[in-house]
Motif scaffolding. Sequence first.
Motif, PDB file in Angstrom:
ATOM      1  N   TYR A  30       0.826  -1.208   0.000  1.00 49.73           N
ATOM      2  CA  TYR A  30       0.000   0.000   0.000  1.00 49.73           C
ATOM      3  C   TYR A  30       0.862   1.262   0.000  1.00 49.73           C
ATOM      4  CZ  TYR A  30      -3.788  -3.193   0.864  1.00 49.73           C
ATOM      5  OH  TYR A  30      -4.699  -4.220   0.731  1.00 49.73           O
ATOM      6  N   CYS A  31       0.344   2.271  -0.680  1.00 52.74           N
ATOM      7  CA  CYS A  31       1.062   3.539  -0.879  1.00 52.74           C
ATOM      8  C   CYS A  31       1.267   4.266   0.465  1.00 52.74           C
ATOM      9  CB  CYS A  31       0.240   4.417  -1.830  1.00 52.74           C
ATOM     10  SG  CYS A  31       1.004   5.983  -2.238  1.00 52.74           S
ATOM     11  N   PRO A  32       2.397   4.977   0.640  1.00 52.65           N
ATOM     12  CA  PRO A  32       2.601   5.781   1.848  1.00 52.65           C
ATOM     13  C   PRO A  32       1.529   6.854   2.034  1.00 52.65           C
ATOM     14  CG  PRO A  32       4.652   5.578   0.627  1.00 52.65           C
ATOM     15  CD  PRO A  32       3.568   5.001  -0.245  1.00 52.65           C
ATOM     16  N   ASN A  33       0.940   7.299   0.946  1.00 56.19           N
ATOM     17  CA  ASN A  33      -0.138   8.284   1.034  1.00 56.19           C
ATOM     18  C   ASN A  33      -1.395   7.583   1.542  1.00 56.19           C
ATOM     19  OD1 ASN A  33      -2.164  10.111   0.649  1.00 56.19           O
ATOM     20  ND2 ASN A  33      -1.804  10.377  -1.562  1.00 56.19           N
ATOM     21  N   PRO A  34      -1.867   7.943   2.743  1.00 56.21           N
ATOM     22  CA  PRO A  34      -2.987   7.201   3.340  1.00 56.21           C
ATOM     23  C   PRO A  34      -4.268   7.262   2.513  1.00 56.21           C
ATOM     24  CG  PRO A  34      -2.509   9.222   4.589  1.00 56.21           C
ATOM     25  CD  PRO A  34      -1.411   9.055   3.576  1.00 56.21           C
ATOM     26  N   ARG A  35      -4.365   8.235   1.591  1.00 53.93           N
ATOM     27  CA  ARG A  35      -5.584   8.380   0.809  1.00 53.93           C
ATOM     28  C   ARG A  35      -5.501   7.717  -0.559  1.00 53.93           C
ATOM     29  NH1 ARG A  35      -8.724  12.350   3.221  1.00 53.93           N
ATOM     30  NH2 ARG A  35      -7.670  13.233   5.018  1.00 53.93           N
ATOM     31  N   CYS A  36      -4.399   7.073  -0.827  1.00 52.87           N
ATOM     32  CA  CYS A  36      -4.192   6.497  -2.164  1.00 52.87           C
ATOM     33  C   CYS A  36      -4.473   5.000  -2.142  1.00 52.87           C
ATOM     34  CB  CYS A  36      -2.759   6.755  -2.606  1.00 52.87           C
ATOM     35  SG  CYS A  36      -2.392   6.092  -4.230  1.00 52.87           S
ATOM     36  N   ASN A  37      -5.199   4.533  -3.154  1.00 56.21           N
ATOM     37  CA  ASN A  37      -5.588   3.119  -3.208  1.00 56.21           C
ATOM     38  C   ASN A  37      -4.725   2.284  -4.139  1.00 56.21           C
ATOM     39  OD1 ASN A  37      -7.842   3.760  -1.580  1.00 56.21           O
ATOM     40  ND2 ASN A  37      -8.903   4.500  -3.406  1.00 56.21           N
ATOM     41  N   SER A  38      -3.612   2.824  -4.571  1.00 56.71           N
ATOM     42  CA  SER A  38      -2.797   2.085  -5.542  1.00 56.71           C
ATOM     43  C   SER A  38      -2.214   0.829  -4.910  1.00 56.71           C
ATOM     44  CB  SER A  38      -1.660   2.974  -6.038  1.00 56.71           C
ATOM     45  OG  SER A  38      -0.828   3.349  -4.963  1.00 56.71           O
ATOM     46  N   LYS A  39      -1.810  -0.081  -5.773  1.00 55.09           N
ATOM     47  CA  LYS A  39      -1.066  -1.257  -5.313  1.00 55.09           C
ATOM     48  C   LYS A  39       0.358  -1.131  -5.837  1.00 55.09           C
ATOM     49  CE  LYS A  39      -4.843  -4.378  -4.519  1.00 55.09           C
ATOM     50  NZ  LYS A  39      -5.544  -5.615  -4.898  1.00 55.09           N
ATOM     51  N   LYS A  61      -3.331   2.196 -10.263  1.00 55.87           N
ATOM     52  CA  LYS A  61      -2.431   3.355 -10.305  1.00 55.87           C
ATOM     53  C   LYS A  61      -2.637   4.237  -9.067  1.00 55.87           C
ATOM     54  CE  LYS A  61      -0.203   2.878 -14.145  1.00 55.87           C
ATOM     55  NZ  LYS A  61       1.212   2.540 -13.975  1.00 55.87           N
ATOM     56  N   HIS A  62      -1.681   5.155  -8.838  1.00 54.41           N
ATOM     57  CA  HIS A  62      -1.863   6.158  -7.787  1.00 54.41           C
ATOM     58  C   HIS A  62      -3.069   7.030  -8.126  1.00 54.41           C
ATOM     59  CE1 HIS A  62       2.004   5.550  -5.722  1.00 54.41           C
ATOM     60  NE2 HIS A  62       2.521   5.341  -6.921  1.00 54.41           N
ATOM     61  N   ILE A  63      -3.742   7.522  -7.101  1.00 55.97           N
ATOM     62  CA  ILE A  63      -4.840   8.447  -7.333  1.00 55.97           C
ATOM     63  C   ILE A  63      -4.280   9.751  -7.907  1.00 55.97           C
ATOM     64  CG2 ILE A  63      -6.363   7.537  -5.536  1.00 55.97           C
ATOM     65  CD1 ILE A  63      -5.364   9.931  -3.770  1.00 55.97           C
ATOM     66  N   ASN A  65      -3.168  13.390  -7.941  1.00 52.42           N
ATOM     67  CA  ASN A  65      -2.601  14.179  -6.846  1.00 52.42           C
ATOM     68  C   ASN A  65      -1.883  13.364  -5.780  1.00 52.42           C
ATOM     69  OD1 ASN A  65      -2.914  16.780  -7.501  1.00 52.42           O
ATOM     70  ND2 ASN A  65      -4.923  17.021  -6.562  1.00 52.42           N
ATOM     71  N   CYS A  66      -1.507  12.145  -6.101  1.00 49.65           N
ATOM     72  CA  CYS A  66      -0.675  11.412  -5.127  1.00 49.65           C
ATOM     73  C   CYS A  66       0.780  11.798  -5.359  1.00 49.65           C
ATOM     74  CB  CYS A  66      -0.822   9.899  -5.277  1.00 49.65           C
ATOM     75  SG  CYS A  66       0.242   9.047  -4.081  1.00 49.65           S
ATOM     76  N   PRO A  67       1.462  12.299  -4.324  1.00 55.44           N
ATOM     77  CA  PRO A  67       2.862  12.711  -4.505  1.00 55.44           C
ATOM     78  C   PRO A  67       3.758  11.545  -4.922  1.00 55.44           C
ATOM     79  CG  PRO A  67       2.042  13.367  -2.334  1.00 55.44           C
ATOM     80  CD  PRO A  67       0.985  12.511  -2.962  1.00 55.44           C
ATOM     81  N   TYR A  68       3.346  10.328  -4.594  1.00 54.00           N
ATOM     82  CA  TYR A  68       4.207   9.176  -4.892  1.00 54.00           C
ATOM     83  C   TYR A  68       4.075   8.705  -6.339  1.00 54.00           C
ATOM     84  CZ  TYR A  68       5.188   9.408  -0.033  1.00 54.00           C
ATOM     85  OH  TYR A  68       5.589   9.873   1.184  1.00 54.00           O
ATOM     86  N   ALA A  69       3.187   9.350  -7.100  1.00 56.83           N
ATOM     87  CA  ALA A  69       3.126   9.071  -8.529  1.00 56.83           C
ATOM     88  C   ALA A  69       4.233   9.835  -9.257  1.00 56.83           C
ATOM     89  CB  ALA A  69       1.766   9.481  -9.081  1.00 56.83           C
TER      90      ALA A  69
HETATM   91 ZN   LIG Z   1      -0.125   6.825  -4.113  1.00 61.59          ZN
END
Ligand SMILES: [Zn+2]
Length: 250
Positions: A30-39, A61-63, A65-69
């Motif tokens: 799971y993504c470090p961004n708590p609001r992101c549902n990516s795998k 994919k990252h949502i 506005n996910c910084p980790y994208a």
């Molecule tokens: Zn993400």
Amino acid sequence: MANYAYRDKERRYIILANEALEEDRNKSFYCPNPRCNSKLFICAVDGCRKTYFRATKSAYKHIANCPYANSAVIFDDNEYNRATFSFENAIQNLLVENNSKPVMSDSKSTSCGEYINHTLRTIRQIYSMCKQFPPNYSYGNEKIGKMILDDRTAYWYPKGVFGFKIIESCVNGRFYDNDKNEIYLVAPIANPNYHFILSIPDINLYRKIRNMVFENKDKFIIVAGQWNSSKADGRTIKSIIHSNKQITII
Ligand SMILES: [Zn+2]
């Protein structure tokens, strides 16, 4: 891309990319961004032993506005010396007006970032480091959560954001006032309940930053400041901007 991820959706069990085991190769995280549902899956950097997490499956994919994208958040821990990093000193250096050259030794670089020993210096470097370690981890003399306000760390700041901090912010509506030389931003990104005022006394610097923000209204605005409460509500927070070194766009 991320240097860490979580094994569980509740994000209790952290996994660092460099500590991943062979058996983790085909698992999703799971993504470090708590609001992101990516795998996320473990990937290797070409030609290096270094590994990181990436959302490789198009269905997960990252949502937006996910910084980790964003590949701008990549951080190679091997390139920098943690022991010499002082967060407060680093931010104070960004607040200095003139462009006096920081004392740094030139080091040889390899494509894998080995044998390099700089100290983090620019806001981009410090931001990337903050994004690539969990909020509870320490880097140098400080915990990540105490250095940056973002969606992961917002709960660290129930009463406001004060002192030397980096904020991950964005534009929301009217973002400047030419009479006051002020720029207005909100943070954190997904739940922007803090209002930030950048007060920029130097008119040329104000115009430069206003234009930069204008051209990047859909991006993340990263700001290093010395923040003070501007209104009694604790939700409106202000910093003087002395230098464009305090701001970067991601
Ligand atoms: Zn993400």
